[in-house]
Scaffold this active site. Sequence first.
Site, PDB file in Angstrom:
ATOM      1  N   VAL A 132       1.406 -18.126  -8.821  1.00  0.00           N
ATOM      2  CA  VAL A 132       1.481 -19.432  -8.154  1.00  0.00           C
ATOM      3  C   VAL A 132       0.073 -19.956  -7.855  1.00  0.00           C
ATOM      4  O   VAL A 132      -0.258 -21.109  -8.175  1.00  0.00           O
ATOM      5  CB  VAL A 132       2.316 -19.344  -6.857  1.00  0.00           C
ATOM      6  N   THR A 171      10.878 -14.153 -16.104  1.00  0.00           N
ATOM      7  CA  THR A 171      11.228 -14.914 -14.900  1.00  0.00           C
ATOM      8  C   THR A 171      10.718 -14.225 -13.642  1.00  0.00           C
ATOM      9  O   THR A 171      10.507 -13.016 -13.616  1.00  0.00           O
ATOM     10  CB  THR A 171      12.753 -15.074 -14.762  1.00  0.00           C
ATOM     11  N   GLU A 231       3.583   3.329  -6.495  1.00  0.00           N
ATOM     12  CA  GLU A 231       3.887   4.669  -5.980  1.00  0.00           C
ATOM     13  C   GLU A 231       3.392   4.830  -4.542  1.00  0.00           C
ATOM     14  O   GLU A 231       4.007   5.549  -3.748  1.00  0.00           O
ATOM     15  CB  GLU A 231       3.289   5.761  -6.884  1.00  0.00           C
ATOM     16  N   GLY A 232       2.288   4.161  -4.209  1.00  0.00           N
ATOM     17  CA  GLY A 232       1.806   4.189  -2.820  1.00  0.00           C
ATOM     18  C   GLY A 232       2.861   3.623  -1.882  1.00  0.00           C
ATOM     19  O   GLY A 232       3.168   4.192  -0.829  1.00  0.00           O
ATOM     20  N   LYS A 233       3.450   2.500  -2.296  1.00  0.00           N
ATOM     21  CA  LYS A 233       4.477   1.859  -1.464  1.00  0.00           C
ATOM     22  C   LYS A 233       5.750   2.700  -1.427  1.00  0.00           C
ATOM     23  O   LYS A 233       6.458   2.722  -0.421  1.00  0.00           O
ATOM     24  CB  LYS A 233       4.790   0.462  -2.008  1.00  0.00           C
ATOM     25  N   PRO A 262       6.605  -6.599 -15.423  1.00  0.00           N
ATOM     26  CA  PRO A 262       8.073  -6.629 -15.507  1.00  0.00           C
ATOM     27  C   PRO A 262       8.584  -7.920 -16.109  1.00  0.00           C
ATOM     28  O   PRO A 262       8.014  -8.989 -15.899  1.00  0.00           O
ATOM     29  CB  PRO A 262       8.530  -6.478 -14.065  1.00  0.00           C
ATOM     30  N   ARG A 263       9.661  -7.822 -16.866  1.00  0.00           N
ATOM     31  CA  ARG A 263      10.208  -8.966 -17.593  1.00  0.00           C
ATOM     32  C   ARG A 263      10.987  -9.892 -16.638  1.00  0.00           C
ATOM     33  O   ARG A 263      10.937 -11.098 -16.757  1.00  0.00           O
ATOM     34  CB  ARG A 263      11.116  -8.342 -18.659  1.00  0.00           C
ATOM     35  N   TYR A 300      -0.340   1.070  -6.516  1.00  0.00           N
ATOM     36  CA  TYR A 300       0.376   0.195  -5.582  1.00  0.00           C
ATOM     37  C   TYR A 300       1.849   0.603  -5.496  1.00  0.00           C
ATOM     38  O   TYR A 300       2.371   0.866  -4.412  1.00  0.00           O
ATOM     39  CB  TYR A 300       0.242  -1.246  -6.073  1.00  0.00           C
ATOM     40  N   ARG A 323      12.537 -10.174 -12.417  1.00  0.00           N
ATOM     41  CA  ARG A 323      12.557  -9.613 -11.062  1.00  0.00           C
ATOM     42  C   ARG A 323      13.315 -10.609 -10.219  1.00  0.00           C
ATOM     43  O   ARG A 323      12.973 -11.780 -10.157  1.00  0.00           O
ATOM     44  CB  ARG A 323      11.113  -9.511 -10.617  1.00  0.00           C
TER      45      ARG A 323
HETATM   46  N1  LIG Z   1       2.591 -11.628  -1.179  1.00  0.00           N
HETATM   47  C1  LIG Z   1       3.634 -11.076  -1.767  1.00  0.00           C
HETATM   48  O1  LIG Z   1       4.270 -11.701  -2.620  1.00  0.00           O
HETATM   49  C2  LIG Z   1       4.071  -9.674  -1.381  1.00  0.00           C
HETATM   50  C3  LIG Z   1       5.168  -9.112  -2.058  1.00  0.00           C
HETATM   51  C4  LIG Z   1       5.578  -7.839  -1.721  1.00  0.00           C
HETATM   52  C5  LIG Z   1       4.946  -7.137  -0.715  1.00  0.00           C
HETATM   53  N2  LIG Z   1       3.896  -7.696  -0.067  1.00  0.00           N
HETATM   54  C6  LIG Z   1       3.230  -6.885   0.968  1.00  0.00           C
HETATM   55  O2  LIG Z   1       2.966  -7.659   2.111  1.00  0.00           O
HETATM   56  C7  LIG Z   1       1.729  -7.252   2.698  1.00  0.00           C
HETATM   57  C8  LIG Z   1       0.811  -8.453   2.864  1.00  0.00           C
HETATM   58  O3  LIG Z   1       0.565  -9.009   1.587  1.00  0.00           O
HETATM   59  P1  LIG Z   1      -0.288 -10.341   1.380  1.00  0.00           P
HETATM   60  O4  LIG Z   1       0.284 -11.067   0.242  1.00  0.00           O
HETATM   61  O5  LIG Z   1      -0.465 -11.033   2.673  1.00  0.00           O
HETATM   62  O6  LIG Z   1      -1.664  -9.724   0.872  1.00  0.00           O
HETATM   63  P2  LIG Z   1      -3.150  -9.930   1.410  1.00  0.00           P
HETATM   64  O7  LIG Z   1      -4.055  -9.205   0.484  1.00  0.00           O
HETATM   65  O8  LIG Z   1      -3.417 -11.386   1.648  1.00  0.00           O
HETATM   66  O9  LIG Z   1      -3.095  -9.213   2.812  1.00  0.00           O
HETATM   67  C9  LIG Z   1      -3.298  -7.839   2.991  1.00  0.00           C
HETATM   68  C10 LIG Z   1      -4.219  -7.645   4.170  1.00  0.00           C
HETATM   69  O10 LIG Z   1      -4.433  -6.258   4.398  1.00  0.00           O
HETATM   70  C11 LIG Z   1      -5.828  -6.049   4.628  1.00  0.00           C
HETATM   71  N3  LIG Z   1      -6.132  -4.671   4.259  1.00  0.00           N
HETATM   72  C12 LIG Z   1      -6.170  -4.133   3.009  1.00  0.00           C
HETATM   73  N4  LIG Z   1      -6.471  -2.830   3.086  1.00  0.00           N
HETATM   74  C13 LIG Z   1      -6.642  -2.542   4.413  1.00  0.00           C
HETATM   75  C14 LIG Z   1      -6.993  -1.375   5.114  1.00  0.00           C
HETATM   76  N5  LIG Z   1      -7.218  -0.217   4.490  1.00  0.00           N
HETATM   77  N6  LIG Z   1      -7.091  -1.457   6.478  1.00  0.00           N
HETATM   78  C15 LIG Z   1      -6.870  -2.628   7.128  1.00  0.00           C
HETATM   79  N7  LIG Z   1      -6.557  -3.771   6.496  1.00  0.00           N
HETATM   80  C16 LIG Z   1      -6.436  -3.714   5.155  1.00  0.00           C
HETATM   81  C17 LIG Z   1      -6.516  -7.080   3.774  1.00  0.00           C
HETATM   82  O11 LIG Z   1      -7.851  -7.345   4.170  1.00  0.00           O
HETATM   83  C18 LIG Z   1      -5.590  -8.293   3.963  1.00  0.00           C
HETATM   84  O12 LIG Z   1      -5.937  -9.047   5.088  1.00  0.00           O
HETATM   85  C19 LIG Z   1       1.153  -6.174   1.787  1.00  0.00           C
HETATM   86  O13 LIG Z   1       1.471  -4.903   2.324  1.00  0.00           O
HETATM   87  C20 LIG Z   1       1.886  -6.385   0.485  1.00  0.00           C
HETATM   88  O14 LIG Z   1       2.002  -5.188  -0.247  1.00  0.00           O
HETATM   89  C21 LIG Z   1       3.435  -8.949  -0.400  1.00  0.00           C
END
Ligand SMILES: NC(=O)c1ccc[n+]([C@@H]2O[C@H](COP(=O)([O-])OP(=O)(O)OC[C@H]3O[C@@H](n4cnc5c(N)ncnc54)[C@H](O)[C@@H]3O)[C@@H](O)[C@H]2O)c1
Length: 313
Positions: free
Chosen positions: A189, A211, A148-150, A275-276, A146, A278
């Site tokens: 949460v 935290t 490194e992908g991001k 992580p401790r 996750y 963020r």
């Molecule tokens: N929720 C958080 O606190 C948070 C924090 C940081 C970043 N993000 C980023 O925000 C975005 C949304 O997060 P979220 O919390 O709504 O998560 P989520 O899992 O509810 O939503 C992600 C959505 O992407 C879809 N998905 C996954 N792989 C896919 C693919 N290969 N092709 C098409 N659809 C695909 C899933 O089915 C889902 O509907 C993500 O990119 C996540 O990394 C979220």
Amino acid sequence: MYRRKILVTGGAGFIGSHLCERLLAEGADVLCVDNFFTGQKANVAHLLSNPNFEIQRHDVTFPLYVEVDEIYNLACPASPVHYQHDPVQTTKTSVHGAINMLGLAKRVGARIFQASTSEVYGDPSVHPQPEEYWGNVNPIGFRSCYDEGKRCAETLFFDYHRQHGTKIKVARIFNTYGPNMHPNDGRVVSNFIVQALKGDNITIYGDGLQTRSFCYVDDLIDGMVRMMDSADNVTGPINIGNPGEFTMIQLAETVLKLTGSKSKLVRMPLPEDDPRQRQPDITRARNILKWEPKVQLEDGLKETIAYFRTIVG
Ligand SMILES: NC(=O)c1ccc[n+]([C@@H]2O[C@H](COP(=O)([O-])OP(=O)(O)OC[C@H]3O[C@@H](n4cnc5c(N)ncnc54)[C@H](O)[C@@H]3O)[C@@H](O)[C@H]2O)c1
């Protein structure tokens, strides 16, 4: 009147479903694309009767050919239980997904927003984290698919911008919560609320003094839309999150108070690479987007608890 055509990848997920709703309310024509790995049709079912809403099952690791003005790229499982289920697919979703969506943005001249993450900072040695901080990330751990992908997706966004002039908007999202969170995503949460509503023990990892900061989803969506609507020279990265810091114990006690639950707190070992601390430094968001979060933790938790009461039997 011209209706902006907006693609939301991951639109049936937690954040995506709120974003689709907000964009429709603003009069946009919204195409929600999702492979339903973690997204749920129930999150967007109420939007289906809107003639400006369309949903398409599609995996972003494959190219997509549509005509749109804006792209919000959210597709990616976001919680450790889900992104570690198939780590290779997680990296592919971030990296191939970014390449495909950036290719689409380049072809049709669309602006493109990337839902990046505070995880790019890893286990930070700087606190709170400003965007200039490069992070402290383990490249070979369980969270790396996750993180490194991001990080690689961010690289691709900035290279498309420098090499092809693509209009990019990279936001680093910190912990967000609210209605439509997946009940089994293992995030703190949703875990605490579901455990409290069921009367199960509340699991605290480690000493519970680590935290986190929690941003209510309405605040986040407001920041995302402001960023998309900002001037072309605003590329980011910009942190979007709530700087208010709470320990896990404080969060658990607040959930117990608001649910009226009699659940007990129990300790569990800390997972690897957890992580401790963020906490976002949101100076850039304040200065550039004129944005800051408004919803207090207790108010956001009340809305979230009300949602979970409808789905936890
Ligand atoms: N929720 C958080 O606190 C948070 C924090 C940081 C970043 N993000 C980023 O925000 C975005 C949304 O997060 P979220 O919390 O709504 O998560 P989520 O899992 O509810 O939503 C992600 C959505 O992407 C879809 N998905 C996954 N792989 C896919 C693919 N290969 N092709 C098409 N659809 C695909 C899933 O089915 C889902 O509907 C993500 O990119 C996540 O990394 C979220």
